[in-house]
Scaffold this motif. Structure first.
Motif, short mmCIF file in Angstrom:
data_model
loop_
_atom_site.label_atom_id
_atom_site.label_comp_id
_atom_site.label_asym_id
_atom_site.label_seq_id
_atom_site.Cartn_x
_atom_site.Cartn_y
_atom_site.Cartn_z
N ALA A 88 -24.10 14.52 25.53
CA ALA A 88 -23.97 15.93 25.13
C ALA A 88 -24.99 16.83 25.82
CB ALA A 88 -24.12 16.06 23.62
N MET A 89 -25.81 16.27 26.69
CA MET A 89 -26.86 17.02 27.37
C MET A 89 -26.62 16.99 28.88
SD MET A 89 -29.16 17.88 24.95
CE MET A 89 -30.85 17.90 25.42
N LEU A 90 -27.53 17.65 29.59
CA LEU A 90 -27.56 17.58 31.04
C LEU A 90 -28.89 16.96 31.45
CD1 LEU A 90 -26.42 21.19 32.02
CD2 LEU A 90 -25.02 19.12 31.98
N LEU A 91 -28.90 16.30 32.60
CA LEU A 91 -30.15 15.89 33.21
C LEU A 91 -30.35 16.81 34.40
CD1 LEU A 91 -29.90 12.00 33.04
CD2 LEU A 91 -31.09 13.57 31.49
N VAL A 92 -31.45 17.55 34.38
CA VAL A 92 -31.69 18.58 35.40
C VAL A 92 -33.00 18.30 36.13
CG1 VAL A 92 -32.00 21.04 35.82
CG2 VAL A 92 -30.46 20.28 34.00
N ARG A 93 -32.93 18.44 37.43
CA ARG A 93 -34.12 18.34 38.29
C ARG A 93 -34.46 19.75 38.73
NH1 ARG A 93 -38.26 15.84 40.10
NH2 ARG A 93 -38.22 14.73 42.06
N PHE A 94 -35.63 20.25 38.30
CA PHE A 94 -36.11 21.57 38.71
C PHE A 94 -37.08 21.43 39.87
CE2 PHE A 94 -35.24 22.13 34.10
CZ PHE A 94 -34.30 23.15 34.18
N ALA A 95 -37.01 22.33 40.83
CA ALA A 95 -37.89 22.30 42.00
C ALA A 95 -39.36 22.40 41.60
CB ALA A 95 -37.53 23.43 42.96
N GLU A 96 -39.62 23.10 40.51
CA GLU A 96 -40.99 23.36 40.09
C GLU A 96 -41.60 22.25 39.22
OE1 GLU A 96 -38.83 27.02 41.06
OE2 GLU A 96 -38.38 25.37 39.69
N VAL A 97 -40.80 21.24 38.83
CA VAL A 97 -41.28 20.17 37.95
C VAL A 97 -41.37 18.89 38.77
CG1 VAL A 97 -40.85 18.89 35.83
CG2 VAL A 97 -40.20 21.30 35.98
N ALA A 98 -42.61 18.43 39.00
CA ALA A 98 -42.83 17.31 39.92
C ALA A 98 -42.89 15.94 39.26
CB ALA A 98 -44.13 17.54 40.70
N ASP A 99 -43.26 15.87 37.96
CA ASP A 99 -43.44 14.55 37.36
C ASP A 99 -43.13 14.57 35.86
OD1 ASP A 99 -45.73 15.59 36.01
OD2 ASP A 99 -46.99 15.05 37.71
N ARG A 100 -43.15 13.40 35.26
CA ARG A 100 -42.81 13.25 33.85
C ARG A 100 -43.77 14.03 32.94
NH1 ARG A 100 -39.76 10.06 30.56
NH2 ARG A 100 -40.55 9.81 28.44
N ASN A 101 -45.07 14.02 33.27
CA ASN A 101 -46.04 14.73 32.44
C ASN A 101 -45.69 16.21 32.34
OD1 ASN A 101 -47.50 12.41 31.94
ND2 ASN A 101 -48.90 12.74 33.65
N HIS A 102 -45.33 16.81 33.46
CA HIS A 102 -44.94 18.23 33.46
C HIS A 102 -43.67 18.41 32.64
CE1 HIS A 102 -44.15 22.13 35.96
NE2 HIS A 102 -44.25 22.36 34.67
N ALA A 103 -42.69 17.53 32.83
CA ALA A 103 -41.42 17.62 32.09
C ALA A 103 -41.65 17.49 30.59
CB ALA A 103 -40.45 16.54 32.58
N GLU A 104 -42.55 16.61 30.16
CA GLU A 104 -42.84 16.43 28.74
C GLU A 104 -43.43 17.70 28.12
OE1 GLU A 104 -45.31 12.96 28.66
OE2 GLU A 104 -43.59 11.60 28.43
N ARG A 105 -44.25 18.42 28.87
CA ARG A 105 -44.86 19.65 28.36
C ARG A 105 -43.83 20.77 28.17
NH1 ARG A 105 -48.68 18.33 32.33
NH2 ARG A 105 -47.98 20.05 33.64
N LEU A 106 -42.66 20.64 28.77
CA LEU A 106 -41.63 21.68 28.69
C LEU A 106 -40.68 21.51 27.50
CD1 LEU A 106 -40.72 21.92 32.48
CD2 LEU A 106 -42.18 23.45 31.14
N ASN A 107 -40.86 20.48 26.70
CA ASN A 107 -39.99 20.23 25.57
C ASN A 107 -39.89 21.47 24.67
OD1 ASN A 107 -38.40 19.08 23.61
ND2 ASN A 107 -39.96 17.69 22.84
#
Length: 194
Positions: A63-82
Motif C-alpha cells: 500500500a506504500m511506495l518505495l522512493v529514492r530521493f536525490a537528497e537522501v544518501a543513506d538510511r540514517n538520513h531516511a530514518e530522520r524523515l519519518n
C-alpha cells in the motif's frame, strides 16, 4: 553552497514519508496523488521547512511506495524523515478536467452554509486521519467544527458562488429531532426516566 529553503505560496500536500527502507536511503512513502507512481511528475517536493526532495526512482510496495530521493544518501538520513509531509506548489498541478472535479485544498476559503441558507462559517482546513476526509470549518465566533466530507453531509459544492452547502444532521451540526409522535408517546407512558 546550498540554495536557501523554498516555501511554496500555495502548498498542496502530496505525500508523507513513513520511514526508511534498506540501507541506501530509500524511503517508504504514502502518496495522495491519483496515480501514486506519479509523485515525482510535478517537480521537486518540499517539506514544511522548505527543504527540497527530488524523486530519482519510485516503485510500488503493497500500500506504500518505495522512493529514492536525490537528497537522501543513506538510511540514517531516511530514518530522520519519518513523518515528514511533502508538498508541491499548487500551480504545478494540472487543472481538473471535469466541472465536478477539484483538489481538496481548493475547498479552503469557501463559505459554508446549511441547506436552509444559514451561515455556518468558512472552510479553514481539510484533514484525513485515516477514516476519510474531514472539513474543518471556522465560524465567525467560537471554535472550529469538524464536518465529514461525504455526499450526505455535503450535498452541494457551488463553485460559482464559492459556497459549500451542508446538511446539518448528517454533518453533525445539530441533534436529530425526535420524530412526530415520540414526545406524546413518552408523556403518555410517564416519560423515559425510571
Amino acid at each position: 553552497m546550498s540554495s536557501p529553503p523554498f516555501k511554496p505560496d500555495h502548498p498542496v500536500l502530496l505525500a508523507v514519508i513513513g520511514g526508511a527502507h534498506g540501507i541506501r536511503g530509500e524511503c517508504r512513502v504514502r502518496s495522495f496523488t491519483e496515480d501514486p507512481l506519479a509523485i515525482g511528475a510535478y517537480g521537486p517536493l518540499f517539506d514544511e521547512g522548505g527543504n527540497r526532495y527530488t524523486v530519482k526512482a519510485v516503485r510500488p510496495q503493497k500500500a506504500m511506495l518505495l522512493v529514492r530521493f536525490a537528497e537522501v544518501a543513506d538510511r540514517n538520513h531516511a530514518e530522520r524523515l519519518n513523518g515528514t509531509e511533502l508538498f508541491v506548489e499548487r500551480a504545478a498541478l494540472p487543472e481538473p478536467e471535469e466541472d465536478d472535479e477539484f483538489y481538496l485544498d481548493d475547498l479552503i476559503g469557501l463559505a459554508v452554509e446549511t441547506v436552509a441558507g444559514e451561515t455556518v462559517g468558512t472552510v479553514v482546513g481539510v484533514h484525513n486521519f485515516g477514516a476519510g476526509d474531514i472539513l474543518e470549518v471556522g465560524p465567525e465566533g467560537g471554535r472550529t467544527v469538524m464536518i465529514p466530507f461525504s455526499e450526505a453531509a455535503v450535498p452541494t459544492i457551488d463553485a460559482e458562488r464559492g459556497v459549500l452547502v451542508v446538511e446539518p444532521g448528517a454533518a453533525g451540526l445539530s441533534d436529530a429531532e425526535p420524530e412526530e409522535g415520540e414526545d406524546e408517546a413518552e408523556e403518555a407512558t410517564g416519560g423515559g426516566d425510571a
